[in-house]
Structure formats: C-alpha cells, structure tokens
Design an enzyme around this catalytic site. Structure first.
Site, short mmCIF file in Angstrom:
data_model
loop_
_atom_site.label_atom_id
_atom_site.label_comp_id
_atom_site.label_asym_id
_atom_site.label_seq_id
_atom_site.Cartn_x
_atom_site.Cartn_y
_atom_site.Cartn_z
N TYR A 158 77.17 34.74 -7.88
CA TYR A 158 77.42 33.29 -8.00
C TYR A 158 78.37 32.79 -6.92
CZ TYR A 158 77.03 29.13 -10.98
OH TYR A 158 76.72 27.89 -11.49
N LYS A 165 82.36 25.48 -9.42
CA LYS A 165 82.38 25.17 -10.86
C LYS A 165 83.81 25.19 -11.41
CE LYS A 165 78.09 24.36 -11.98
NZ LYS A 165 77.70 23.00 -12.43
#
Length: 259
Positions: A158, A165
């Site tokens: 990720y 995020k």
C-alpha cells in the site's frame, strides 16, 4: 421518494462513483431508497462512465464535473449546489489516487512528484472540497463522511497510499475541529477490502482478501458493500448528531484482532 427513510428529504453530494461496483454507487443507491436527493460528481474522461452509471440508480441523477485539484471546478460545484438546493445535508468523499510508482513495494523509490499527487488527491482534497462547501453544509447542519482504509498500521504493497490515508484521517480530525462550531460533523468509515476498480489497481490486493476472510470475527465478503453503505448513511443521518472526528470501522472486526 415517499417514505420515512433514514435520510428522508436530505440533499447529498456523492463523489467517487465510477461503476456500479464502486462503494460510492451503493451509498448513492441506498440514499435514494432511503429518501434522499442525490447528485454525483465525475472527473476528467471518467465522467462519461459516471454518467452511464448514474442511469443505473433507482432515480437517474445529475453528474457534475469535479477534479479535486481544480479550484475552478470545486467553485462550479459549490455554485451549482447553491442554486440547486441552497444547502447541503451530506457530502461523501470517496476519492483516492496514487500513481503506480507509489504502490507495490516501491516505497523507498517513489519520486516526490508522484507522492505529492497522491497526497493532493487522496488527503488534501477532503479539506479542499469541504471548506468551499462549508456555508452550504452549515445551512443544513450537515455531515461530511469520508471512506478510508485503516492507516494505523503499515500494509504490504500500500506504501504511499497508506501514508496519504494517514494524512486523510488526520485531516478529518482537524476538519471536525474547524467546522464543528458551524454545526458540521466530519467522520470517516474505515472499510474492509471490497472488490472495486480502485482495489484492483493495488498490487497484492488478493492478500488483503485472504487475511480478512481468515481473521475478521464476523467474517467478511469482499463482494458486499452494503454494510459500508448503511454505515455511511447512518453517519449522514440525524441519528449521529453529536458524533464528529470519529473513525467507524466497518470491517467485520478485523481491526481489533492481533496477528
């Protein structure tokens, strides 16, 4: 629609609809079924796909151009909603993007130009959109809800999207602090993995699916976004009128279980 749905009579702006597999699509669908009036947004060449997808909703709705990196397009959306409704009861932020160099195990090599793109679109855009729309949201004592993926830990593959995020989640807290005096709530839904077009672009996404199926106490269906849609609308409703700055996990309980 007549009835007494949880968002009956509310005016909602839903971003992030691309196909009917999008999390935001099912939020929009359920919102209409629960009595809300909905407008979608689309960006760039993808807006044509959003327009086609909008016709699959129970009630076809308008799609406004919105590139969150364009102040002019944000202003145009604000002006449209001011004339259309004069208030905004709810805003769903379901927008995220990171160039390929920022994902897939390339964390140490991703160039700042690509990282900055990911941060702008995936994190700063929450404030960049909510701030100009604040007068409309204040008029309705409205709710901003964003969709996130748990940024409290580092995930395989990720990479910089995970960093974005984390910034997104922090931005939501500062927005809650800044917009609260106007009666505006800002909350996030931290969803488990769902098979969307965005998810398919993440290298190693199948590993997330396997982990969730093995560890979530309530189980998890990567094809079922209904729990996420319901939770999102609950936060947009009047039932959570005193909740802000919250991250609501809708992930089958995965976040609470150690490895």
């Amino acid at each position: 629609m007549a009835g007494s749905g949880i968002v009956e009579g509310k005016k909602l702006l839903i971003t992030g609809v691309l196909t009917d597999a999008s999390l935001a699509f099912n939020v929009a669908r359920l919102a209409q079924e629960q009595g809300a009036e909905v407008v979608l947004t689309g960006a760039g060449r993808g807006i044509r796909l959003t327009e086609r997808t909008a016709r699959r909703l129970p009630d076809a709705c308008d799609v406004l151009p919105l590139d969150v990196t364009s102040p002019d397009e944000i202003s145009a959306v604000r002006d449209d909603l001011t004339q259309r409704w004069g208030r905004l009861d709810g805003l769903l932020h379901s927008i995220g993007f990171a160039p390929a160099s920022c994902l897939g195990g390339n964390f140490l090599n991703a160039p700042w130009e690509d990282v900055s793109t990911a941060m702008h679109i995936s994190a700063y855009s929450l404030a960049g959109l909510a701030s100009p729309l604040a007068p409309l949201l204040a008029e309705a004592k409205g709710s901003v809800v964003g969709l996130t993926f748990d940024a409290s830990v580092a995930w395989p593959f990720y990479d910089w999207m995970g960093v974005a995020k984390a910034a997104f989640e922090s931005t939501a807290r500062y927005l809650a602090k800044s917009l609260g005096p106007q009666g505006i709530r800002v909350n996030l839904v931290s969803a488990g993995p769902i098979r969307t077009m965005a998810a398919k672009s993440i290298p190693g996404f199948a590993d997330f699916e396997e982990a969730w199926e093995a560890r979530a106490p309530l189980g998890w269906d990567v094809h079922d976004s209904e729990p996420v849609a319901r939770s999102t609308l609950a936060l947009m409703s009047d039932w959570f009128g005193s909740t802000t700055g919250e991250i609501l996990h809708v992930d089958g309980g995965y976040h609470a279980i150690g490895a």
